[in-house]
Enzyme design. Structure first.
Site, mmCIF file in Angstrom:
data_model
loop_
_atom_site.group_PDB
_atom_site.id
_atom_site.type_symbol
_atom_site.label_atom_id
_atom_site.label_comp_id
_atom_site.label_asym_id
_atom_site.label_seq_id
_atom_site.Cartn_x
_atom_site.Cartn_y
_atom_site.Cartn_z
ATOM 1 N N SER A 131 43.430 26.387 33.044
ATOM 2 C CA SER A 131 43.106 27.609 33.771
ATOM 3 C C SER A 131 41.641 28.028 33.680
ATOM 4 O O SER A 131 40.901 27.615 32.800
ATOM 5 C CB SER A 131 43.977 28.715 33.190
ATOM 6 N N ASP A 151 49.255 38.472 42.781
ATOM 7 C CA ASP A 151 50.270 37.417 42.826
ATOM 8 C C ASP A 151 50.817 37.001 41.466
ATOM 9 O O ASP A 151 51.965 36.596 41.340
ATOM 10 C CB ASP A 151 49.699 36.173 43.530
ATOM 11 N N HIS A 152 50.012 37.129 40.408
ATOM 12 C CA HIS A 152 50.420 36.568 39.119
ATOM 13 C C HIS A 152 51.345 37.475 38.308
ATOM 14 O O HIS A 152 51.984 37.008 37.377
ATOM 15 C CB HIS A 152 49.188 36.259 38.261
ATOM 16 N N ASP A 164 40.190 31.328 39.663
ATOM 17 C CA ASP A 164 41.446 30.636 39.421
ATOM 18 C C ASP A 164 41.163 29.148 39.579
ATOM 19 O O ASP A 164 40.447 28.742 40.499
ATOM 20 C CB ASP A 164 42.502 31.071 40.437
ATOM 21 N N ARG A 179 51.176 22.345 37.426
ATOM 22 C CA ARG A 179 51.047 22.174 35.968
ATOM 23 C C ARG A 179 52.406 22.108 35.320
ATOM 24 O O ARG A 179 53.352 22.752 35.776
ATOM 25 C CB ARG A 179 50.288 23.338 35.346
ATOM 26 N N ARG A 232 40.992 31.167 33.134
ATOM 27 C CA ARG A 232 41.038 32.477 32.456
ATOM 28 C C ARG A 232 39.952 32.588 31.392
ATOM 29 O O ARG A 232 39.908 31.826 30.434
ATOM 30 C CB ARG A 232 42.426 32.736 31.873
HETATM 31 C C1 MIC Z 1 47.202 28.862 36.256
HETATM 32 O O1 MIC Z 1 47.686 28.209 37.164
HETATM 33 O O2 MIC Z 1 47.129 28.465 35.078
HETATM 34 C C2 MIC Z 1 46.654 30.224 36.585
HETATM 35 C C3 MIC Z 1 47.509 31.232 35.943
HETATM 36 O O3 MIC Z 1 46.663 30.431 37.971
HETATM 37 C C4 MIC Z 1 45.228 30.290 36.047
HETATM 38 C C5 MIC Z 1 44.591 31.600 36.149
HETATM 39 C C6 MIC Z 1 44.993 32.563 35.085
HETATM 40 O O4 MIC Z 1 45.154 32.177 33.937
HETATM 41 O O5 MIC Z 1 45.073 33.747 35.392
HETATM 42 C C7 MIC Z 1 44.285 29.276 36.660
HETATM 43 O O6 MIC Z 1 44.731 28.242 37.080
HETATM 44 O O7 MIC Z 1 43.061 29.482 36.628
HETATM 45 FE FE1 SF4 Z 2 49.853 30.866 40.747
HETATM 46 FE FE2 SF4 Z 2 48.258 29.229 39.352
HETATM 47 FE FE3 SF4 Z 2 50.830 28.639 39.782
HETATM 48 FE FE4 SF4 Z 2 49.173 28.566 41.775
HETATM 49 S S1 SF4 Z 2 49.098 27.282 39.942
HETATM 50 S S2 SF4 Z 2 51.204 29.478 41.810
HETATM 51 S S3 SF4 Z 2 47.783 30.247 41.309
HETATM 52 S S4 SF4 Z 2 50.025 30.339 38.585
#
Ligand code: MIC
Ligand code: SF4
Length: 753
Positions: free
Chosen positions: A643, A95-96, A160, A448, A645
């Protein structure tokens, strides 16, 4: 794709005896959170009264979920763990990595081509080790999990931070780094410090313009981005039972924005209706059988102050719609105060883009309510003034809302439907003109809104609201518009008002989908080959980190003293860097490039202590590495917020940073650092942050007797020959000290494979 009903049955069978034992152990009624946690202790764990915020406890989660941007590192680690198959049901979701540019079909085709190597890697590893694989286009991890795998009373971890979304269906679902996922897939227990409990009592009922999103926007305003740290937030009360299951999902999803370990709602009629609506009536039959265990005890909800560490009460009947932002999700504005705030702060009132959907807000209810406003715009001859995009959370939702005519309504309003993927939410947005870095405003129904997150432009003021408010503001093209009180002038010059949105929690004709995008793993994957090209710029097999050398760390150079907010987006930026998530060496070139250097207030410009010149953070650190000089990163409060990550922990580890010393950590990031064998330390006295100077050589003393609960000493040797000796704390338990000594947690798992 089918969820594992036998597994759920086995989980529920354990409930009655375990809950009884737990109630006896703690000697009082139990919250729902405690019930689920106690029901998921590993077999060997005796039922003791664990101390909240203190005891480390081993759990046995029922599932693991991973998304493509974190799964690569999780699976590269799993491949080193020496197992043939995953020990618990696990899934990977693509998805990312899909970039939003022109619209769903073209963007998806391009993404499949651009990311072929990574998708092939993920699909073949999944196939080999027995992991369910959701192809690109199938949807966003949290929505797909909610529709297919979440179940009341279950426990899941996911790589995630928004994994808590599944709390909407009554599951304890927690965001973790890939190393934690790797442990659980390898059959090891999962360790968590027993959380504190925050109770949120909801009374009244939502109506009109207010939606579930406003509950969490309000809570974020009350608790702030770190108020939930180390805690699970449990919602209850008649107001909770009045919310749709997907609305509950939205609230739990955004619990990540207050740093909560997870959030949860109890099992009720809305949960059952959603499970039935998504073809899981057999779970309802089982859950009904242990209903009393899928909610907190009545006594707890009658006098919550006695059982929760903190209680918040919100009356849904009085709750106003909220808009939060810019730049942080906890800056909460009731709609009636927002226009004045926009003017007073000089935020651009002209709204450029409204974006709805994402993992947070793309339920049938969200889309149908937003579409009711779009329909009014069309009927009342209002032309939407802002650009408008819709990101469906899954192919099932997309297919259903298309069938029911909603996508067509958005189309008439000039909206663009993007792929079922993260897209703009994670900076996968080819926003034309963003490179000019103009000051502008956007509003999303995502979660976010950190600086640069959506489009890389530090001057984009990003706000968060419900899909309904986003849609109304996009129609007006103006952030100061209040749909509850203001009118708009239509094409004929007539003043018109938008009526309250309306929608349906679940589709009357049921959900439908032609190809959900699921690929089941091979029964026996032993002959499946996983190929990683040594020349690849996107994938790289991992080399183990070196064990601790057995002595104190001395002469560490200060790499950066980060000032203020330092989220994982600042430490390991997403957007264009997502392409290197499977290649540790390459992604390390983004290490800390977004962090603000305390000494010059600039990003990506730090003093190289070997030659006195200023350089980019990764380049300076690579030079330290080349000369075998260790270094240290110093940070502020809530370091590593955001995140899950683990790249944000692995990059410094890989490039030779030896310790991260901050005022406080966000939970997932602190664990990620520990797992990778890094020292994660906090100032015993936060004001000592001020003693650190740019040219310091730093020693960490006392490692030979590194022990749980015992502080260490840090000596700051200043350039003028003076020094400061300060006390630093840590939260390592004995096992975690073992990870540090071995060089990483993985080095230990491999040892016992
Ligand atoms: C996000 O919303 O910041 C992400 C991208 O989904 C991250 C995961 C990532 O950095 O791959 C998260 O929320 O953990
Ligand atoms: Fe994707 Fe993270 Fe955004 Fe949700 S918050 S849509 S998992 S990047």
């Amino acid at each position: 794709m089918a969820f594992d009903i036998e597994m759920i049955k086995a989980v529920y069978e354990k409930y009655p005896a375990r809950i009884e034992a737990a109630r006896k152990a703690v000697g009082r009624p139990l919250t729902l959170t405690e019930k689920i946690l106690y029901a998921h202790l590993t077999e060997g764990e005796a039922n003791t009264a664990y101390e909240r915020g203190v005891s480390y406890v081993d759990f046995q989660p029922d599932r693991v979920a991973m998304q493509d941007a974190t799964a690569q590192m999780a699976l590269l680690q799993f491949m080193q763990a020496g197992r043939d198959q995953v020990a618990v049901p696990s899934t990977v979701h693509c998805d990312h990595l899909i970039q939003a540019e022109v619209g769903a079909v073209a963007d998806l085709t391009k993404a499949k081509d651009k990311n072929r190597e990574v998708y092939e890697f993920l699909s073949s590893v999944s196939n080999k080790y027995g992991i369910g694989f959701w192809k690109p286009g199938a949807g966003i991890i949290h929505q797909v999990v909610l529709e297919n795998y979440a179940f009341p009373g279950g426990m899941m971890i996911g790589t995630d931070s928004h994994t808590p979304n599944a709390g909407g269906l009554g599951m304890i679902a927690i965001g973790v780094g890939g190393a934690d996922a790797c442990d659980v897939m390898a059959g090891l227990p999962w360790e968590l410090k027993f959380p504190k409990l925050i109770g949120v009592k909801l009374t009244g009922k939502l109506s009109g313009w207010t939606s579930a999103k406003d509950v969490i926007l309000k809570v974020a305003g009350i608790l702030t981005v770190k108020g939930g740290t180390g805690a699970i937030v449990e919602y209850f009360g008649e107001g909770a039972n009045s919310l749709s299951a997907t609305g509950k999902g939205t609230i739990c999803n955004m619990g990540a924005e207050i740093g909560a370990t997870t959030s949860i709602f109890g099992y009720d009629e809305k949960t059952a209706a959603y499970l039935k609506g998504t073809d899981r009536a057999d779970i309802v039959a089982l859950a009904d059988g242990i209903k009393e265990h899928l909610n907190g005890d009545d006594a707890v909800y009658a006098t919550p102050e006695k059982y929760f560490d903190q209680v918040i009460e919100i009356n849904l009947s009085e709750l106003e719609p909220h808009v939060n932002g810019p730049f942080t999700p906890d800056l909460a504005w009731p709609l009636s105060k927002f226009a004045a705030a926009v003017k007073e702060n000089g935020w651009p009132a002209k709204l450029e883009v409204g974006l709805i959907g994402s993992c947070t807000n793309s339920s049938y209810e969200d889309i149908s309510r937003a579409a009711s406003l779009a329909q009014q715009a069309v009927d009342k001859k209002l032309i939407a003034k802002s650009e408008y995009t819709i990101t469906p959370g899954s192919e099932q939702v997309r297919f259903t809302v298309e069938r029911d005519g909603f996508l067509n309504i958005f189309d008439q309003m000039g909206g663009v439907v993007l792929a079922n993927a993260c897209g703009p939410c994670i900076g996968q947005w080819a926003r034309h003109g963003a490179e000019k870095q103009e000051k502008n405003s956007i509003i999303t129904s995502f979660n976010r809104n950190f600086a640069k997150r959506a489009d890389g432009n530090p001057n984009t003021h990003s706000f968060v609201a419900s899909p309904e408010i986003v849609t109304a503001l996009a129609i007006a093209g103006d952030l100061t518009f209040n749909p509850m009180t203001d009118s708009l002038t239509n094409e004929d010059g007539v003043q018109v008002k938008l009526e309250e949105p309306s929608g349906l929690e679940l589709p009357t004709k049921g959900f439908a989908v032609e190809d959900a995008g699921y690929q089941a793993p091979a029964e026996d994957g032993s002959s499946v080959d996983v190929i990683v090209d040594a020349q690849s710029e996107r994938l790289q097999l991992l080399e183990p980190f070196a064990p601790w050398e057995g002595s104190d760390l001395t002469g560490l150079k200060l790499l950066i003293k980060a000032k203020g907010k330092c989220t994982t987006d600042h430490i390991s930026m997403a957007g264009p860097w997502l392409r290197f998530r499977g290649h540790l060496d390459n992604i390390s070139n983004n290490m800390l490039i977004g962090a603000v250097n305390f000494y010059n207030e600039e990003t990506n410009k730090v003093k190289n202590q070997l030659n006195g010149e200023y350089g980019e953070v990764p380049a300076v650190q690579r030079q330290y590495k080349q000369f075998g000089v260790g270094s240290i990163v110093v940070g502020d409060e809530n370091y590593g917020e955001g995140s899950s990550r683990e790249h944000a922990a692995m990059e410094p580890r890989f490039l030779g940073v030896r310790a991260i010393l901050v005022k406080s950590f966000a939970r997932i990031h602190e664990t990620n650092l520990k797992k990778q064998g890094m020292l994660a330390l906090t100032f015993a006295n936060p004001a000592d942050y001020d003693l650190v100077q740019e040219d310091d050589n730093i020693d960490i003393v006392g490692l030979d007797s590194f022990a749980p609960g015992k502080s260490l000493t840090v000596v700051l040797n200043h350039a003028d020959g003076s020094k400061d000796e300060i006390k630093v704390n840590h939260t390592y338990n004995a096992g975690q000290i073992g990870w540090f000594k071995a060089g990483s947690a993985l080095n230990l798992i491999k040892g016992d494979a």
